[in-house]
Design an enzyme around this catalytic site. Structure first.
Site, short mmCIF file in Angstrom:
data_model
loop_
_atom_site.label_atom_id
_atom_site.label_comp_id
_atom_site.label_asym_id
_atom_site.label_seq_id
_atom_site.Cartn_x
_atom_site.Cartn_y
_atom_site.Cartn_z
N CYS A 133 3.57 -4.91 6.37
CA CYS A 133 3.20 -4.57 4.99
C CYS A 133 4.40 -4.05 4.21
O CYS A 133 5.46 -3.75 4.77
CB CYS A 133 2.09 -3.53 4.98
SG CYS A 133 0.50 -4.16 5.59
N HIS A 147 0.83 -1.21 0.00
CA HIS A 147 0.00 0.00 0.00
C HIS A 147 0.86 1.26 0.00
O HIS A 147 2.10 1.19 0.01
CB HIS A 147 -0.98 0.00 1.19
CG HIS A 147 -0.35 0.04 2.54
ND1 HIS A 147 0.14 1.20 3.11
CD2 HIS A 147 -0.14 -0.94 3.47
CE1 HIS A 147 0.60 0.96 4.31
NE2 HIS A 147 0.46 -0.35 4.56
#
Length: 319
Positions: free
Chosen positions: A168, A152
């Site tokens: 992440c 992201h």
């Protein structure tokens, strides 16, 4: 020597196929082709002009390679059997080491498919997020857990307070938008390594392809004594069966199908060097399987994990 190999391959694998059929029929021809498919020499010839650095793919796949220690993500386009480097992007990742459990703040090491695209995300994650397939089958059989490992962006307003991504992979929003245009996420593999990524050689890929077809032959022939030797002692099935439980089950299946004709076909084979903290020669295999017998039919995905051992290739996980 090169000319001799080419001559032998041409002679053994094509010139006499018609005569085998003429003189001995379709069963003999089928048996001959099975021997060819189980030959490493045949597959080495097939791979002659292919780049297998990041694996072997029978359909179009994009490849993302994240190196955690260098905080980079390399984007490769797999085009006509070559891997073209499209971009190298600076990223943030989680803590060092392999992810093992929920909340350890580590980015997993392994091979994952991109499973989805979430566009309605909190602005903290940027404009959207790619969802990875963590945990995969290999993670699960090794008792790793957790979820929500995304690729992201950064907050649309303000800045991140720290560099802890909670596992992440985070990149600049403009690069994230660019990535969306560069790949088809539904046909993308993400390889995550700690340091130097594991790559593949033609020898390894040829060995694996020959192994797959030898395994298939034993399976089709209900040859349990040969079939069981393809599996490692550490083997786990996706349903939790260990090697003994799995082989006991398969032995019963083989006995029930002893006099039945079984047909098994594979296509769209992907073989990916599986990134792991110990740098073992492990490969993830995804393919489409068609299985046909008198009382059972299946057409769908097949997933294997294999490793090179002192006793040759062995299957360590299967779904």
């Amino acid at each position: 020597m090169r000319f001799l190999i080419l001559f032998l391959v041409t002679f053994l694998y094509s010139a006499n196929l018609i005569d085998i059929y003429r003189f001995n029929g379709s069963d003999a021809l089928s048996e001959h082709i099975e021997k060819i498919l189980g030959s490493k020499t045949y597959w080495l010839e097939r791979l002659q002009n292919k780049d297998v650095t990041w694996g072997y793919y029978e359909t179009q796949k994009d490849i993302l390679v994240c190196v955690k220690s260098k905080k980079i993500l390399k984007i490769f386009e797999n085009n006509d059997s070559t891997f073209k480097l499209i971009d190298t992007v600076k990223v943030l990742t989680g803590l060092d080491g392999d992810k093992k459990k929920e909340g350890d703040l580590k980015t997993p090491i392994g091979v994952y498919k991109l499973k989805g695209l979430i566009e309605n995300v909190d602005s903290f994650y940027g404009p959207f997020a790619f969802v990875t397939g963590y945990p995969n089958l290999f993670d699960k059989i090794n008792h790793k857990n957790g979820h929500g490992i995304w690729i992201h962006g950064v907050p649309l307003e303000g800045k991140r307070d720290d560099n802890n991504t909670k596992g992440c992979i985070v990149m600049d929003n403009n690069k994230l938008l660019q990535l969306k245009n560069e790949i088809n996420y539904k046909d993308t593999y993400l390889l995550i390594s700690e340091n130097v990524p594991l790559t593949a050689t033609k020898e390894e890929i040829a060995s694996i392809l020959a192994f797959i077809y030898k395994w298939r032959k034993a399976w089709m022939n209900n040859d349990f004594e040969s079939y069981k030797n393809f599996y490692d002692e550490s083997f786990k099935k996706s349903d939790g069966k260990d090697l003994k439980e799995f082989l006991d089950y398969k032995k019963r299946v083989f006995e029930n199908k002893k006099y039945q004709k079984v047909e098994i076909y594979f296509k769209d084979i992907d073989i990916v060097p599986y990134q792991n903290i110990n740098n073992k020669k492990i490969f993830r295999i995804n393919m489409f399987e068609k299985y046909i017998s008198k009382n059972y039919k299946y057409a769908g995905p097949k997933e294997l994990y294999v490793k090179f051992t002192n006793d040759g290739l062995k299957i360590i996980a299967e779904k």
